[in-house]
Structure formats: structure tokens, C-alpha cells
Design an enzyme around this catalytic site. Structure first.
Site, short mmCIF file in Angstrom:
data_model
loop_
_atom_site.label_atom_id
_atom_site.label_comp_id
_atom_site.label_asym_id
_atom_site.label_seq_id
_atom_site.Cartn_x
_atom_site.Cartn_y
_atom_site.Cartn_z
CD GLU A 163 -2.01 -11.96 -10.91
OE1 GLU A 163 -0.95 -11.31 -10.73
OE2 GLU A 163 -3.13 -11.42 -11.02
CG ASN B 29 -10.46 -1.61 -8.40
OD1 ASN B 29 -10.87 -1.10 -9.41
ND2 ASN B 29 -9.58 -2.61 -8.40
CE1 TYR C 4 -4.15 -1.88 0.48
CE2 TYR C 4 -2.73 -3.30 1.78
CZ TYR C 4 -3.92 -3.09 1.12
OH TYR C 4 -4.87 -4.07 1.08
CB CYS D 181 -7.50 -3.97 -5.72
SG CYS D 181 -8.98 -4.94 -5.98
CG HIS D 182 -5.61 -9.66 -7.32
ND1 HIS D 182 -6.26 -9.04 -8.38
CD2 HIS D 182 -4.59 -10.38 -7.87
CE1 HIS D 182 -5.66 -9.39 -9.51
NE2 HIS D 182 -4.65 -10.19 -9.22
#
Length: 180
Positions: free
Chosen positions: A174, A137, A114, A145-146
Site C-alpha cells: 500500500e 479480526n 491503536y 488490521c495491518h
């Protein structure tokens, strides 16, 4: 003013609503209610489009192609999904700057804290404001945002509550598994 249309798709992380117009995407978000468990991830679920299924629209087609690429990236050798569809940002706020920065600077398979995202967006002391931007979002997955985590390496929240399992699934998808 533009005419906002919507489509629904079933994905590995649950049902998604795609809102769009001829200029671009207005939002993409999970559909859930308090008793609806459809937002819990299911690794084997394929992507199916419910509405509208036969519309030939370049924005919707671009979004469909991006979602297909994204959800199949874990099956094939990891690759960044193709250029994302155009997202419509309505102003020039810090929050929108955060979304744009995240979209452009944090690629598939990477995370950012962040605080680091606040610094990249031009306000070093705004880590909490970045957290607020992540909660608001409207472009889930596309503005990833993940991929934003806490400075201590913990995952942090994702829409709150049970949806943290979605964040875990997305990070694993990912191949990002070093988050606590």
C-alpha cells in the site's frame, strides 16, 4: 441460521480461506500450520482460487473481485479497491464497532494508531482493547488490521510471530513505508 460455504485461494500472502453465506462474508483468513511457510509473502504470486472454482455466487464473486483489485493495486497506480463485500457482524460489541470503524474510516494507503482507532470507535482509553480486536479480526485484509500501528510509529504485531513479515509486505504493497 445460514449455510456457510468456503473457498480457498492462493494469494501473494499465502493461502486464504473465505467463509461466506448468501448474506455475506463470515471470515477471510490465512491458512497456516506450525510447519507451513505458505503464509510468508511472495510478491510475484498470482491469485488462484482452488475451491469452489465454478460457483456463481454474488458474495464470493464480490470477494474475488475485491481481492483481485487489492492485490493488483500495487501494480497499477494506487487506487482503493472497489467496495468491499458485505461482512457479517453478529452483534453490537465494542470489538465489532472497532472493525466497522476501521473498515469505513481508514482507507487504502493510510495508517492509524491503536489509540486513534479507539477514539474513533468511541472509547478513548481502549487502545489495548483495539489490539485485542485486531488479533480477533475474522476479516483479514477487508477489515485492514495491518493498517493499525503503535503510537510510536512502530508497526506492532500482525497475528504474532513470523506473520509480521506479512504486515510489512501489506504496508509496502500500500506504499506505506514510514513505519518502523
Amino acid at each position: 441460521m445460514c449455510e456457510v460455504l468456503s473457498a480457498i485461494c492462493t494469494s501473494p500472502i499465502g493461502r486464504l480461506t473465505i467463509s461466506y453465506c448468501l448474506q455475506g462474508l463470515h471470515s477471510i483468513s490465512q491458512i497456516s500450520t506450525i510447519n507451513d511457510r505458505s503464509f510468508l509473502p511472495h510478491a510475484s504470486e498470482s491469485i488462484e482460487y482452488e475451491l469452489p472454482c465454478d460457483i456463481d455466487d454474488p458474495i464470493l464473486d464480490s470477494c474475488r473481485e475485491w481481492l483481485d483489485d487489492y492485490f493488483h493495486a500495487g501494480v497499477h497506480p494506487i487506487k482503493t479497491p472497489k467496495l468491499c463485500p458485505t461482512v457479517i457482524l453478529k452483534g453490537n460489541s465494542f470489538q465489532e464497532n472497532v472493525w466497522y470503524t476501521l473498515l469505513k474510516r481508514v482507507p487504502f494507503g493510510h495508517v492509524i494508531t491503536y489509540g486513534e482507532l479507539a477514539k474513533l470507535a468511541g472509547n478513548t482509553g481502549a487502545a489495548r482493547a483495539v489490539g485485542t480486536a485486531m488479533r480477533r479480526n475474522p476479516f483479514q485484509l477487508i477489515v485492514p488490521c495491518h493498517r493499525v500501528i503503535c503510537s510510536n510509529g512502530k508497526r506492532g504485531n500482525y497475528g504474532g510471530g513470523e506473520r509480521n513479515s506479512v504486515k510489512v509486505w501489506l504496508l509496502k504493497h500500500e506504499q506505506i513505508e514510514n513505519c518502523k
